[in-house]
Design an enzyme around this catalytic site. Structure first.
Site, short mmCIF file in Angstrom:
data_model
loop_
_atom_site.label_atom_id
_atom_site.label_comp_id
_atom_site.label_asym_id
_atom_site.label_seq_id
_atom_site.Cartn_x
_atom_site.Cartn_y
_atom_site.Cartn_z
N CYS A 1 52.92 -23.66 -10.38
CA CYS A 1 53.09 -22.48 -11.24
C CYS A 1 53.13 -22.93 -12.70
CB CYS A 1 54.39 -21.75 -10.89
SG CYS A 1 54.66 -20.31 -11.93
N TYR B 1 38.20 -23.92 -6.41
CA TYR B 1 39.23 -24.51 -5.53
C TYR B 1 39.54 -23.62 -4.33
CZ TYR B 1 39.69 -28.36 -8.70
OH TYR B 1 39.41 -29.48 -9.44
N GLY C 1 35.80 -45.80 0.84
CA GLY C 1 35.07 -44.57 0.52
C GLY C 1 35.26 -44.06 -0.88
N CYS D 1 53.82 -16.23 -8.02
CA CYS D 1 54.44 -17.53 -7.68
C CYS D 1 55.58 -17.25 -6.70
CB CYS D 1 54.99 -18.18 -8.96
SG CYS D 1 56.16 -19.51 -8.65
N ARG E 1 37.05 -24.60 -1.72
CA ARG E 1 37.33 -25.91 -1.11
C ARG E 1 38.56 -25.82 -0.20
NH1 ARG E 1 37.59 -30.02 -5.91
NH2 ARG E 1 37.85 -31.57 -4.25
N ASN F 1 41.88 -38.06 -2.58
CA ASN F 1 41.39 -36.82 -2.00
C ASN F 1 42.47 -35.73 -2.04
OD1 ASN F 1 39.12 -38.32 -1.40
ND2 ASN F 1 39.73 -38.71 0.73
N GLU G 1 28.08 -47.91 0.55
CA GLU G 1 27.18 -48.78 -0.23
C GLU G 1 28.01 -49.51 -1.27
OE1 GLU G 1 24.83 -45.48 -1.25
OE2 GLU G 1 26.18 -44.78 -2.80
N ASN H 1 32.94 -49.43 2.30
CA ASN H 1 32.23 -48.34 1.64
C ASN H 1 30.79 -48.25 2.14
OD1 ASN H 1 32.86 -46.31 -0.47
ND2 ASN H 1 31.04 -47.18 -1.46
N HIS I 1 46.00 -37.49 -6.78
CA HIS I 1 45.30 -36.45 -7.53
C HIS I 1 45.66 -35.06 -7.03
CE1 HIS I 1 42.01 -39.48 -8.90
NE2 HIS I 1 43.11 -39.57 -9.61
C1 BV8 Z 1 43.90 -40.03 -16.93
C2 BV8 Z 1 41.05 -34.25 -8.31
C3 BV8 Z 1 45.25 -40.33 -18.81
C4 BV8 Z 1 40.50 -32.90 -8.54
C5 BV8 Z 1 39.81 -35.91 -9.61
C6 BV8 Z 1 36.80 -40.35 -21.49
C7 BV8 Z 1 37.24 -39.05 -21.70
C8 BV8 Z 1 38.26 -38.48 -20.92
C9 BV8 Z 1 38.86 -39.22 -19.92
C10 BV8 Z 1 38.40 -40.51 -19.73
C11 BV8 Z 1 37.40 -41.08 -20.49
N1 BV8 Z 1 37.20 -42.33 -20.04
C12 BV8 Z 1 38.04 -42.58 -19.01
C13 BV8 Z 1 38.77 -41.48 -18.82
C14 BV8 Z 1 39.81 -41.32 -17.86
C15 BV8 Z 1 39.28 -40.45 -16.72
C16 BV8 Z 1 38.12 -41.16 -16.06
O1 BV8 Z 1 38.30 -42.13 -15.38
N2 BV8 Z 1 36.88 -40.64 -16.30
C17 BV8 Z 1 35.71 -41.28 -15.71
C18 BV8 Z 1 34.68 -40.20 -15.39
C19 BV8 Z 1 35.17 -42.31 -16.71
N3 BV8 Z 1 40.39 -40.35 -15.80
C20 BV8 Z 1 41.27 -39.35 -15.95
O2 BV8 Z 1 41.15 -38.44 -16.75
C21 BV8 Z 1 42.50 -39.45 -15.07
N4 BV8 Z 1 43.65 -39.26 -15.89
O3 BV8 Z 1 43.21 -40.97 -17.24
O4 BV8 Z 1 45.00 -39.64 -17.61
C22 BV8 Z 1 46.54 -39.90 -19.32
C23 BV8 Z 1 47.35 -40.85 -19.89
C24 BV8 Z 1 48.57 -40.48 -20.40
C25 BV8 Z 1 48.98 -39.15 -20.29
C26 BV8 Z 1 48.17 -38.20 -19.69
C27 BV8 Z 1 46.93 -38.56 -19.20
C28 BV8 Z 1 42.53 -38.36 -14.00
C29 BV8 Z 1 41.32 -38.48 -13.12
C30 BV8 Z 1 41.51 -37.56 -11.91
C31 BV8 Z 1 40.47 -36.48 -11.91
N5 BV8 Z 1 40.57 -35.71 -10.66
N6 BV8 Z 1 39.97 -35.23 -8.46
C32 BV8 Z 1 39.49 -32.52 -7.50
O5 BV8 Z 1 39.38 -33.18 -6.45
O6 BV8 Z 1 38.79 -31.54 -7.77
S1 BV8 Z 1 38.55 -37.04 -9.68
C33 BV8 Z 1 37.66 -37.12 -8.24
O7 BV8 Z 1 36.57 -38.02 -8.44
C34 BV8 Z 1 38.37 -37.78 -7.07
O8 BV8 Z 1 39.72 -37.43 -7.01
C35 BV8 Z 1 38.19 -39.24 -7.26
O9 BV8 Z 1 39.26 -39.81 -7.97
C36 BV8 Z 1 37.03 -39.33 -8.17
C37 BV8 Z 1 35.98 -40.24 -7.63
O10 BV8 Z 1 35.56 -39.69 -6.46
P1 BV8 Z 1 35.42 -40.60 -5.14
O11 BV8 Z 1 36.55 -40.26 -4.27
O12 BV8 Z 1 35.18 -42.03 -5.44
O13 BV8 Z 1 34.10 -39.93 -4.58
P2 BV8 Z 1 32.61 -40.23 -5.06
O14 BV8 Z 1 31.78 -39.08 -4.60
O15 BV8 Z 1 32.60 -40.62 -6.50
O16 BV8 Z 1 32.24 -41.52 -4.21
C38 BV8 Z 1 32.22 -41.44 -2.80
C39 BV8 Z 1 32.01 -42.84 -2.30
O17 BV8 Z 1 32.05 -42.80 -0.87
C40 BV8 Z 1 30.65 -43.40 -2.67
O18 BV8 Z 1 30.83 -44.74 -3.13
C41 BV8 Z 1 29.85 -43.36 -1.37
O19 BV8 Z 1 28.97 -44.46 -1.26
C42 BV8 Z 1 30.95 -43.48 -0.33
N7 BV8 Z 1 30.64 -42.83 0.94
C43 BV8 Z 1 29.92 -41.69 1.16
N8 BV8 Z 1 29.88 -41.44 2.49
C44 BV8 Z 1 30.59 -42.41 3.11
C45 BV8 Z 1 31.08 -43.29 2.13
N9 BV8 Z 1 31.81 -44.38 2.44
C46 BV8 Z 1 32.08 -44.60 3.74
N10 BV8 Z 1 31.65 -43.79 4.74
C47 BV8 Z 1 30.91 -42.70 4.46
N11 BV8 Z 1 30.49 -41.91 5.46
#
Ligand code: BV8
Length: 234
Positions: A117, A56, A175, A136, A59, A92, A203, A201, A109
């Site tokens: 802290c 982090y 996006g 902190c 980043r 983001n 794609e 998006n 997020h």
């Molecule tokens: C929750 C912050 C519950 C940190 C992020 C099994 C086990 C454990 C968990 C789960 C499970 N099944 C489901 C879950 C839930 C889990 C989840 O969804 N997992 C997925 C993998 C299946 N979710 C969670 O855990 C969430 N919390 O569920 O809590 C709970 C309930 C009660 C009490 C407590 C808890 C929390 C999820 C948040 C994780 N943190 N980020 C950091 O940034 O480091 S995730 C991170 O990836 C992002 O924040 C974002 O959300 C996610 C997806 O990323 P995108 O933004 O979509 O980016 P990506 O690269 O994937 O795609 C880019 C897109 O842009 C593409 O489509 C591309 O084509 C397009 N693009 C590219 N260039 C361009 C463009 N478009 C336009 N123009 C361009 N030029």
């Protein structure tokens, strides 16, 4: 298009791609350089805090070298000129929406430029590194973590997001791959609420089939065009 008086926008890493910030899932994206479990989960942080703080720190440092792109600027123009309700929900953790001038932004997020802290649970604006375990600003304990939502952690302000969706006429997803929940489920929630849905998006995404309309292209081109349409210049 019927009168639009309330818009909810969801943005993902794709809106920042043209600013030079890596997305997560595109080739060479952030997650290809690291296993998600190692750098974006509480367990990974407990196992190897130096790795996670370093990930982090890199980043956060990279933010100084990038600029908002025309997509961020178009949403800031919409924010300034659209007289209806507007909420920009971003997945983001960068600050490019704000640096472009947008104000009605919600970081579901968390943010790179905020420190949480683990001792006193207070948040502080943060621009520096954390790997050197700085005190902190509130309680002085060397217990800061990135104020970002990891997998398995509850995203921020979900009630406010669902309330905005309930009152929206239009939901626009920009996006994002639709891979991560609960954000990936917003389009279905919107449809069930009778809200019109649009995807901009590069794609087709995992959720494209849920949208009334899905446009493919770069955010830097699609978003300004769409904002002109909404502001009545299209
Ligand atoms: C929750 C912050 C519950 C940190 C992020 C099994 C086990 C454990 C968990 C789960 C499970 N099944 C489901 C879950 C839930 C889990 C989840 O969804 N997992 C997925 C993998 C299946 N979710 C969670 O855990 C969430 N919390 O569920 O809590 C709970 C309930 C009660 C009490 C407590 C808890 C929390 C999820 C948040 C994780 N943190 N980020 C950091 O940034 O480091 S995730 C991170 O990836 C992002 O924040 C974002 O959300 C996610 C997806 O990323 P995108 O933004 O979509 O980016 P990506 O690269 O994937 O795609 C880019 C897109 O842009 C593409 O489509 C591309 O084509 C397009 N693009 C590219 N260039 C361009 C463009 N478009 C336009 N123009 C361009 N030029």
């Amino acid at each position: 298009m019927a009168e639009i008086s309330s818009i909810v926008i969801l943005t993902g890493a794709g809106i920042s791609a043209e600013s030079g910030i890596d997305t997560f899932r595109d080739a060479g994206g952030l997650w290809e350089q690291h296993r998600v479990e190692d750098v974006a989960t509480p367990e990974g942080f407990a196992r190897d805090p130096d790795l996670v703080l370093g990930f982090y720190d890199l980043r956060r440092k990279a933010l100084a070298g990038v600029q908002p792109n025309p997509a961020h600027e178009a949403l800031a123009r919409l924010d300034a000129e659209f007289s209806g309700e507007l909420l920009i929900v971003t997945q983001n953790v960068d600050n490019l929406h704000e640096r472009a001038g947008a104000r009605r932004v919600l970081h579901m997020h968390g943010e790179l430029k905020s420190a949480l802290c683990t001792a006193c649970e207070m948040r502080s604006p943060w621009d520096a590194a954390m790997s050197d375990r700085p005190p902190c600003p509130v309680c002085q304990a060397p217990s800061l973590r990135p104020d970002v939502v990891w997998f398995g952690e509850m995203p921020y302000q979900m009630d406010r997001i669902y309330s905005a969706l309930r009152g929206a006429d239009l939901f626009v997803s920009i996006g994002t791959s639709g891979a991560v929940y609960p954000a990936a489920g917003f389009v279905r929630d919107a449809r069930e609420l009778g809200v019109r849905t649009l995807e901009l998006n590069l794609e087709r995404s995992e959720g494209s089939h849920w949208f009334h309309e899905s446009r493919q292209g770069r955010a830097g081109e699609l978003v300004p065009t769409w904002v002109d349409e909404i502001l009545g210049r299209g």
